[in-house]
Design an enzyme around this catalytic site. Sequence first.
Site, mmCIF file in Angstrom:
data_model
loop_
_atom_site.group_PDB
_atom_site.id
_atom_site.type_symbol
_atom_site.label_atom_id
_atom_site.label_comp_id
_atom_site.label_asym_id
_atom_site.label_seq_id
_atom_site.Cartn_x
_atom_site.Cartn_y
_atom_site.Cartn_z
ATOM 1 C CG MET A 81 7.693 -5.624 -6.150
ATOM 2 S SD MET A 81 6.949 -3.976 -6.280
ATOM 3 C CE MET A 81 8.197 -3.102 -7.231
ATOM 4 C CG HIS A 82 11.738 -3.887 -3.418
ATOM 5 N ND1 HIS A 82 11.789 -3.025 -4.501
ATOM 6 C CD2 HIS A 82 10.604 -3.551 -2.749
ATOM 7 C CE1 HIS A 82 10.756 -2.209 -4.467
ATOM 8 N NE2 HIS A 82 10.011 -2.514 -3.429
ATOM 9 C CG ASP A 240 4.298 -7.883 -4.825
ATOM 10 O OD1 ASP A 240 4.698 -6.786 -5.279
ATOM 11 O OD2 ASP A 240 4.511 -8.250 -3.660
#
Length: 499
Positions: A81-82, A240
């Site tokens: 992520m991110h 995820d």
Amino acid sequence: MKYVIGVDLGTSAVKILLVNQKGEVVQEISRTYPLLQEKAGYSEQNPNDWVEQCVLGLRELVEKFDGDVEDIEGISFSGQMHGLVLLDEDLEPIRNAILWNDTRTTEQCRRIYDVVGEERLLEITKNPALEGFTLPKLLWVKEHEPGAYAKAKRFLLPKDYVRFALTGKLHMDYSDAAGTLLLHVSKKEWSKEICSRLDIREELCPPLVDSHEEVGTLTPEMASETGLSPRLRVFAGGADNACGAIGSGILSKGKTLCSIGTSGVVLSYEEDSDKDFQGKVHYFNHGKEDAYYTMGVTLAAGYSLSWFKEVFAGDESFEQLLAGVDTVTPGANGLIFTPYLVGERTPHADAMIRASFIGMDSAHERKHFVRAVLEGITFSLQESIELFRNSGKEINSIISIGGGAKSDAWLQMQADIFQAEVVKLSSEQGPGMGAAMLAAYGSGWFDTLEDCAHAFLQTADTYQPNPENVLIYRELFKVYKEVYNQTKSLNDQLAPFRN
């Protein structure tokens, strides 16, 4: 027999699963790529390394497959992520991706609070401004690399860039978009208010889709390079942790997951978007349509154990490192470890805090340190469970996946520290399986994701709390929580001496 592919784009490697209609993993391919750390707090990767290794992995899968590739009906994705991937007008990466565990953006987080307001940010995004999120990274590039920002036409998250490279189609799913700090989580749309207040061009944000939504097929070039059918159906996939939830059956109220990978996650299913945790835990859109999940994060969970192994047992396997841990009594003979190697997220959103071993003496052997590391990681995850319980959630049974599910001693430790039954799945593939399940559901194999989970997932073992150990860990947990408060000022003073 029909098949689907689940691609899990992790921080250190891409894992590719070929799954049949019975939920059996027929093939598993893993390919690594480098992590780029120019200086302390920086963490980047070359997006094209992800694509290259994913394509090579898919080609290897096809070469080993002894069936008709036309029987591989769908593919979907899970991803870290991110991470910020900036694309220019030709949709090529402008710079390396800035990853989830990059902590250079403390000043940008403060600016978000100054401009948007902490309370208003929580109302819109359900999450606090933390260094790991995407929006602070976008602001950092805007401020420190204005030339790169000026060239940017779109931003994507890591797995979305890989899927774009395979299909030529730009999308982002809600579960991953929820980790950007730009999504209005309950309305499921990009926040015009946040973009306006921070002077972020709205056109940078890609079209939004559900995780199970079909978004295209492979380009002719990618079909040729991988050997897969050009008619392969491509589904959006998810973050995820959202895919880990799906791949572990966290699809209804009362279900909780503990996932220990590079980072560690405690995740609990939520039916609606109106819960208020005051930003103490994350609140994201689920990969299941119109559902949500709360999540606490330990930044350096499995990474703490990997670090210890690399520094003190580089030539040994993890099995060798963990040998004898079960002979050490709970509490590691008075030794406590806090897993703050790269800062912490839950419950302490603190990029400057660092890890500690507390209570060392000459009686301690390596096995005591190893057990202390395992206990410290688990104590950190328990802090998230405690937050959930204090909010009124009942947590009696927890599914454990990842590195923490590979050791019987660690699974028992989790049951004792969490004070809950811990469940190990018979085939634990986490996010990769969740991605495959999204492809199976999207391909029409099942009417619901719950039906898919019922067919694909089985329990291998359960671990019940040991009452004596529960009492010991309850007292040690009180000490563990004090370490952060006692060392915060010391770590702030040490920060200028770090390279």
